[in-house]
Design a protein around this motif. Sequence first.
Motif, short mmCIF file in Angstrom:
data_model
loop_
_atom_site.label_atom_id
_atom_site.label_comp_id
_atom_site.label_asym_id
_atom_site.label_seq_id
_atom_site.Cartn_x
_atom_site.Cartn_y
_atom_site.Cartn_z
N ILE A 43 25.21 75.55 48.42
CA ILE A 43 24.47 74.58 49.23
C ILE A 43 23.14 75.17 49.67
O ILE A 43 22.09 74.52 49.59
N SER A 44 23.17 76.42 50.13
CA SER A 44 21.94 77.08 50.57
C SER A 44 20.93 77.18 49.44
O SER A 44 19.73 76.94 49.64
N SER A 45 21.38 77.54 48.25
CA SER A 45 20.46 77.70 47.11
C SER A 45 19.79 76.38 46.74
O SER A 45 18.58 76.32 46.54
N ALA A 46 20.60 75.31 46.65
CA ALA A 46 20.04 74.02 46.26
C ALA A 46 19.08 73.50 47.33
O ALA A 46 17.98 73.03 47.02
N LEU A 47 19.48 73.60 48.60
CA LEU A 47 18.60 73.12 49.66
C LEU A 47 17.38 74.01 49.85
O LEU A 47 16.33 73.55 50.30
N MET A 102 16.06 84.87 49.05
CA MET A 102 17.11 84.17 48.31
C MET A 102 17.17 84.68 46.87
O MET A 102 18.25 84.84 46.30
N LYS A 103 16.02 84.97 46.28
CA LYS A 103 16.00 85.51 44.92
C LYS A 103 16.65 86.90 44.89
O LYS A 103 17.42 87.23 43.98
N ALA A 104 16.34 87.71 45.89
CA ALA A 104 16.92 89.06 45.95
C ALA A 104 18.43 88.99 46.08
O ALA A 104 19.15 89.78 45.46
N LEU A 105 18.92 88.04 46.87
CA LEU A 105 20.37 87.89 47.03
C LEU A 105 21.01 87.45 45.71
O LEU A 105 22.05 87.99 45.32
N THR A 106 20.38 86.51 45.03
CA THR A 106 20.90 86.05 43.74
C THR A 106 20.92 87.19 42.73
O THR A 106 21.89 87.36 41.97
N ASP A 107 19.85 87.99 42.71
CA ASP A 107 19.78 89.14 41.80
C ASP A 107 20.91 90.13 42.11
O ASP A 107 21.49 90.72 41.20
N ARG A 108 21.20 90.32 43.39
CA ARG A 108 22.27 91.24 43.78
C ARG A 108 23.62 90.72 43.30
O ARG A 108 24.44 91.49 42.79
N PHE A 109 23.85 89.43 43.45
CA PHE A 109 25.10 88.85 42.96
C PHE A 109 25.22 89.05 41.45
O PHE A 109 26.29 89.35 40.93
N GLY A 110 24.11 88.85 40.75
CA GLY A 110 24.14 88.97 39.30
C GLY A 110 24.40 90.38 38.82
O GLY A 110 24.78 90.59 37.66
N ALA A 111 24.25 91.36 39.71
CA ALA A 111 24.43 92.76 39.33
C ALA A 111 25.85 93.26 39.56
O ALA A 111 26.13 94.43 39.34
N ILE A 112 26.75 92.37 40.02
CA ILE A 112 28.09 92.86 40.34
C ILE A 112 28.97 93.02 39.11
O ILE A 112 30.06 93.59 39.22
N ARG A 113 28.53 92.54 37.95
CA ARG A 113 29.35 92.69 36.76
C ARG A 113 29.62 94.18 36.51
O ARG A 113 28.71 94.96 36.30
N GLY A 114 30.89 94.56 36.56
CA GLY A 114 31.27 95.94 36.37
C GLY A 114 31.14 96.81 37.60
O GLY A 114 31.46 98.00 37.56
N ASN A 126 22.95 73.32 41.52
CA ASN A 126 23.30 74.74 41.54
C ASN A 126 24.74 74.86 41.09
O ASN A 126 25.60 74.09 41.53
N ALA A 127 25.02 75.78 40.19
CA ALA A 127 26.38 76.01 39.71
C ALA A 127 26.71 77.48 39.85
O ALA A 127 25.88 78.35 39.58
N VAL A 128 27.92 77.76 40.29
CA VAL A 128 28.37 79.14 40.47
C VAL A 128 29.71 79.34 39.78
O VAL A 128 30.60 78.49 39.89
#
Length: 212
Positions: free
Chosen positions: A68-72, A103-115, A202-204
Amino acid sequence: MRIGWVLLVLCLAAVLIPGVPASGAGEAPASGGAETAGAAEAVNAFAVDVYLRLAQKEGEFFFSPYSISSALAMVYAGADGETAREMGKTLHLAGLPRPHLAMKALTDRFGAIRGDADYGKNGVFDAANRVWVDREEELLPDYTAFVGLGYGAAAEPLDFKRDANGARKAINEWTARETRGKIRDLLREGDVDRTTRLVLTNAVYFSSEWVK
């Protein structure tokens, strides 16, 4: 301006007419720990606000505050004046010096959790944004560039005026693909019609081992 949204599990679509991208203008394309922490605190505060509202009704529920936060936040990037001030306050982003960078930095951090060891060797977090605009409408170039850079949201034209149902199916297909088939019917018949001009989605997809 009439804004409506449909929230279903981990996706949100907002229908609106975009404004001038004043609240997001001028932010540098960089990221860092301070920005990540600021966005995380904002999303957490927003989550509590939403939870307190939803918890007033009986029954179980599940929602994704980050979605919700990302889309808004993409709507916020196109807002100006009083609308921008109210959205910034509601999303708890107004106090951040560069809210969209955060918000971009947070998204990038989430994307780095693989592994990442904290999430298990098979931890996966994928997030995607998309802007769907009627073929006869034209978004401001600055706004299109900004949400593309900051939120990875490509702008895709659809024919809402003449084929609203076809547009709805295209959005649903994208949602199903981005959520690996977990969400297939984000938008139901009637959720968009010939008056729709813009839809933000937005899809997660998140998968991880239990820590305990």
